[in-house]
Design a protein around this motif. Structure first.
Motif, PDB file in Angstrom:
ATOM      1  N   ASP A  16       0.880   5.015   4.017  1.00  0.00           N
ATOM      2  CA  ASP A  16       1.907   5.366   3.039  1.00  0.00           C
ATOM      3  C   ASP A  16       3.119   4.449   3.147  1.00  0.00           C
ATOM      4  O   ASP A  16       3.695   4.041   2.129  1.00  0.00           O
ATOM      5  CB  ASP A  16       2.334   6.825   3.199  1.00  0.00           C
ATOM      6  CG  ASP A  16       1.245   7.804   2.778  1.00  0.00           C
ATOM      7  OD1 ASP A  16       0.312   7.396   2.051  1.00  0.00           O
ATOM      8  OD2 ASP A  16       1.325   8.976   3.185  1.00  0.00           O
ATOM      9  N   GLU A  76       2.109   0.971   1.720  1.00  0.00           N
ATOM     10  CA  GLU A  76       2.002   1.029   0.266  1.00  0.00           C
ATOM     11  C   GLU A  76       3.372   1.201  -0.396  1.00  0.00           C
ATOM     12  O   GLU A  76       3.656   0.587  -1.433  1.00  0.00           O
ATOM     13  CB  GLU A  76       1.089   2.175  -0.149  1.00  0.00           C
ATOM     14  CG  GLU A  76       0.851   2.218  -1.647  1.00  0.00           C
ATOM     15  CD  GLU A  76      -0.028   3.366  -2.053  1.00  0.00           C
ATOM     16  OE1 GLU A  76      -0.887   3.144  -2.923  1.00  0.00           O
ATOM     17  OE2 GLU A  76       0.138   4.488  -1.521  1.00  0.00           O
ATOM     18  N   ALA A  77       4.234   1.993   0.203  1.00  0.00           N
ATOM     19  CA  ALA A  77       5.577   2.190  -0.357  1.00  0.00           C
ATOM     20  C   ALA A  77       6.323   0.865  -0.412  1.00  0.00           C
ATOM     21  O   ALA A  77       6.992   0.556  -1.404  1.00  0.00           O
ATOM     22  CB  ALA A  77       6.352   3.217   0.470  1.00  0.00           C
ATOM     23  N   TYR A  78       6.204   0.068   0.645  1.00  0.00           N
ATOM     24  CA  TYR A  78       6.868  -1.242   0.632  1.00  0.00           C
ATOM     25  C   TYR A  78       6.257  -2.147  -0.439  1.00  0.00           C
ATOM     26  O   TYR A  78       6.978  -2.789  -1.214  1.00  0.00           O
ATOM     27  CB  TYR A  78       6.801  -1.925   2.003  1.00  0.00           C
ATOM     28  CG  TYR A  78       7.465  -3.276   1.944  1.00  0.00           C
ATOM     29  CD1 TYR A  78       8.853  -3.371   1.856  1.00  0.00           C
ATOM     30  CD2 TYR A  78       6.719  -4.443   1.914  1.00  0.00           C
ATOM     31  CE1 TYR A  78       9.484  -4.599   1.743  1.00  0.00           C
ATOM     32  CE2 TYR A  78       7.339  -5.676   1.806  1.00  0.00           C
ATOM     33  CZ  TYR A  78       8.714  -5.744   1.720  1.00  0.00           C
ATOM     34  OH  TYR A  78       9.334  -6.966   1.595  1.00  0.00           O
ATOM     35  N   ARG A 138       4.876  -1.478  -3.203  1.00  0.00           N
ATOM     36  CA  ARG A 138       5.129  -1.049  -4.588  1.00  0.00           C
ATOM     37  C   ARG A 138       6.616  -0.921  -4.942  1.00  0.00           C
ATOM     38  O   ARG A 138       6.951  -0.709  -6.108  1.00  0.00           O
ATOM     39  CB  ARG A 138       4.436   0.283  -4.838  1.00  0.00           C
ATOM     40  CG  ARG A 138       2.926   0.165  -4.799  1.00  0.00           C
ATOM     41  CD  ARG A 138       2.279   1.513  -5.066  1.00  0.00           C
ATOM     42  NE  ARG A 138       0.846   1.406  -5.078  1.00  0.00           N
ATOM     43  CZ  ARG A 138       0.117   1.118  -6.153  1.00  0.00           C
ATOM     44  NH1 ARG A 138       0.694   0.884  -7.299  1.00  0.00           N
ATOM     45  NH2 ARG A 138      -1.197   1.055  -6.070  1.00  0.00           N
ATOM     46  N   ALA A 139       7.491  -1.065  -3.965  1.00  0.00           N
ATOM     47  CA  ALA A 139       8.926  -0.883  -4.213  1.00  0.00           C
ATOM     48  C   ALA A 139       9.477  -2.051  -5.033  1.00  0.00           C
ATOM     49  O   ALA A 139       9.520  -3.186  -4.567  1.00  0.00           O
ATOM     50  CB  ALA A 139       9.679  -0.757  -2.891  1.00  0.00           C
TER      51      ALA A 139
END
Length: 163
Positions: free
Chosen positions: A80, A83-85, A87-88
């Protein structure tokens, strides 16, 4: 230059983690204007996540596979966070990814790759013999691989770092 740690050591890391292997391959050396920006983009991203402990980024190793291929072996707290990085929109990865797709796309001048491995707790073990800090041991620190940490099977069982 890093100092060699004599003897047998193992990574102090405990718990799950994500191993993210990412890299690029220069397919046409003479097209420097194509591959150089791709090569340069990773440094600022690494600096960004390294400065932010909340990002979940644990650290990395830079590997030169050949004159054409560079690889980064990255360690993350969990998928998570990775993926957060990625897609940011406000972080450095997103504009670099957009620029790559615009400038390179499918023209074949530069190859890129990544592999993601989600490693559960007790799903990895390490050994470093007479080594400079490397890989997960560099990221998490090391402890001596003696006693209950002497054999791979015991290390896989997750013997606590203090034992």
């Amino acid at each position: 230059m890093s100092t060699i740690t004599p003897g047998r050591m193992t990574a102090a890391h405990q718990g799950p983690l994500v191993v993210f292997v990412i890299g690029m391959r220069i397919n046409h050396f003479h097209k420097v204007r194509k591959w150089w920006p791709v090569f340069q983009a990773m440094g600022p991203m690494l600096a960004e996540v390294s400065r932010d402990p909340a990002s979940g980024f644990l650290g990395y190793e830079f590997l030169l596979r050949s004159a054409r291929t560079v690889v980064l072996l990255q360690y993350w707290r969990d998928f998570d966070a990775l993926e957060a990085y990625a897609r940011a929109r406000e972080k450095k990865h997103w504009p670099a990814w957009t620029a790559f797709n615009k400038a390179i796309g499918n023209d074949g001048t530069v190859g890129i790759f990544h592999e993601t491995y989600v490693v559960p707790e007790h799903g990895s073990e390490t050994i470093y013999g007479n080594m400079v800090p490397f890989g997960l041991g560099k990221v998490s620190g090391t402890v001596t691989a003696t006693g209950s940490r002497n054999e791979a099977r015991s290390r896989m069982k997750g013997i606590p770092a203090g034992d």
